[in-house]
Design a protein around this motif. Structure first.
Motif, mmCIF file in Angstrom:
data_model
loop_
_atom_site.group_PDB
_atom_site.id
_atom_site.type_symbol
_atom_site.label_atom_id
_atom_site.label_comp_id
_atom_site.label_asym_id
_atom_site.label_seq_id
_atom_site.Cartn_x
_atom_site.Cartn_y
_atom_site.Cartn_z
ATOM 1 N N SER A 197 -25.043 -19.035 -27.540
ATOM 2 C CA SER A 197 -23.858 -19.886 -27.518
ATOM 3 C C SER A 197 -22.671 -19.246 -26.808
ATOM 4 N N CYS A 198 -22.436 -17.960 -27.054
ATOM 5 C CA CYS A 198 -21.209 -17.343 -26.543
ATOM 6 C C CYS A 198 -21.299 -16.929 -25.077
ATOM 7 N N LEU A 199 -22.332 -16.193 -24.711
ATOM 8 C CA LEU A 199 -22.431 -15.724 -23.329
ATOM 9 C C LEU A 199 -22.401 -16.873 -22.313
ATOM 10 N N PRO A 200 -23.042 -18.026 -22.583
ATOM 11 C CA PRO A 200 -22.970 -19.127 -21.609
ATOM 12 C C PRO A 200 -21.562 -19.678 -21.403
ATOM 13 N N GLN A 201 -20.622 -19.345 -22.288
ATOM 14 C CA GLN A 201 -19.248 -19.810 -22.129
ATOM 15 C C GLN A 201 -18.473 -18.983 -21.104
ATOM 16 N N ILE A 202 -19.038 -17.858 -20.669
ATOM 17 C CA ILE A 202 -18.358 -16.985 -19.711
ATOM 18 C C ILE A 202 -18.816 -17.365 -18.305
ATOM 19 N N GLU A 203 -17.957 -18.031 -17.554
ATOM 20 C CA GLU A 203 -18.350 -18.574 -16.251
ATOM 21 C C GLU A 203 -18.728 -17.478 -15.262
ATOM 22 N N GLY A 204 -18.098 -16.317 -15.371
ATOM 23 C CA GLY A 204 -18.366 -15.256 -14.413
ATOM 24 C C GLY A 204 -19.475 -14.317 -14.815
ATOM 25 N N ALA A 205 -20.218 -14.676 -15.849
ATOM 26 C CA ALA A 205 -21.232 -13.756 -16.370
ATOM 27 C C ALA A 205 -22.588 -13.975 -15.724
ATOM 28 N N GLU A 206 -23.277 -12.878 -15.497
ATOM 29 C CA GLU A 206 -24.675 -12.918 -15.092
ATOM 30 C C GLU A 206 -25.491 -12.504 -16.313
ATOM 31 N N ILE A 207 -26.049 -13.480 -16.985
ATOM 32 C CA ILE A 207 -26.709 -13.227 -18.261
ATOM 33 C C ILE A 207 -28.100 -12.652 -18.024
#
Length: 308
Positions: A197-207
């Motif tokens: 839930s949380c990491l997908p909210q970070i637009e600049g993140a490469e998960i």
């Protein structure tokens, strides 16, 4: 069910003893946990030994068997002796479990005069083990999400955990004041709201692929495999207590923070769906404990945890 042979909306988020949470609208970084100040007096364990629990599913024999990873400091961990109130791990002879979850499980057992058994089970195996009757309860830092509540019933909350990020002190991300300023590679533990839930909210993140355990997640940022991780404040503080080159990014109070449901920060105890009697018994044992008390007990766990 097993036999003995199986051997407060964040209420100040975390008290000032968890110095990572600030009262202003900018992020704060915290390197390691501070001591509780002033000291919080934890209420005595309630005496519920006069309660007849012989008909409660799971504890008919006076034994509560609890599942946890035993690898998720400061919630729970494995150590090789019984120091600081550690409890034997029944499916791992010679090893002992300790941590916040063990302290809370022991408190519940002491209230009723039950014996406590701890079983070490992988994160993904906890709910299946519960539903199979291998264990009576899961006390393992699980969030009280709607999705989880479709599978199990949950007592509590027995902790309130704000969500934060962890990065290296010398990282450019260490000065971030909100999730919109985060970028680069990141991960979190598998099967958690942090990853799903949380990491997908970070637009600049490469998960990156999820970490199987909390220690693996922490090692990913410590080793530089990822630029930052997402976790809850106790896990983050435990990591910083072990690795002094890590720092916590806490965006509490900021508009540029993770959007989470209350159930994602309420931490509860899972029991088999429909086992209302056991759930109610656990809630009765926890009655009277506030977020401030939970924080003080967590401080105790962080103070004695081994290296993450």
């Amino acid at each position: 069910m097993k036999k003995r042979t199986l051997a407060l909306l964040m209420a100040a988020m975390m008290s000032l003893s968890l110095a990572a949470c600030g009262g202003d609208t900018t992020s704060q970084t915290t390197d390691a946990p501070a001591s509780a100040s002033p000291a919080v007096e934890i209420p005595a364990v309630p005496d519920l030994t006069g309660t007849d629990t012989s008909a409660i599913p799971g504890v008919e024999d006076g034994v509560l068997t609890v599942g946890m990873e035993c690898a998720y400091a400061p919630y729970n961990w494995t150590q090789m002796d019984d120091s600081n109130g550690a409890v034997p791990i029944v499916n791992n002879p010679g090893s002992y479990a300790n941590g916040y979850d063990v302290k809370m499980a022991q408190r519940i057992c002491d209230a009723y005069g039950w014996d406590l058994e701890v079983m070490a089970i992988s994160w993904d195996g906890l709910i299946p083990a519960l539903n199979a009757g291998t264990i009576d309860a899961v006390i393992a830092g699980q969030s009280m999400t709607d999705e989880r509540l479709q599978e199990v019933d949950m007592a509590g909350p027995y902790f309130y955990a704000s969500i934060v990020c962890v990065t290296k002190k010398d990282s450019e991300l260490a000065s971030a004041t909100g999730i919109s300023q985060l970028s680069g590679t990141c991960t979190a533990q598998t099967g958690t709201v942090w990853y799903n839930s949380c990491l997908p909210q970070i637009e600049g993140a490469e998960i990156m692929p999820e970490s199987e355990t909390a220690p693996a997640m922490i090692m990913a940022v410590e080793s530089g495999t990822v630029d930052f991780i997402c976790t809850d404040i106790p896990t983050a503080m435990g990591a910083c207590a072990t690795y002094d080159d890590l720092t916590i990014l806490d965006f509490t109070g900021s508009d540029d923070n993770f959007e989470v449901d209350q159930g994602e920060i309420n931490i509860g105890i899972s029991v088999v769906k429909g086992n209302t009697a056991l759930k109610d018994a656990m809630d009765a044992a926890l009655e009277g404990l506030t977020a401030e008390h939970f924080n003080a007990i967590m401080d105790q766990a962080i103070a004695i945890q081994p290296a993450v």
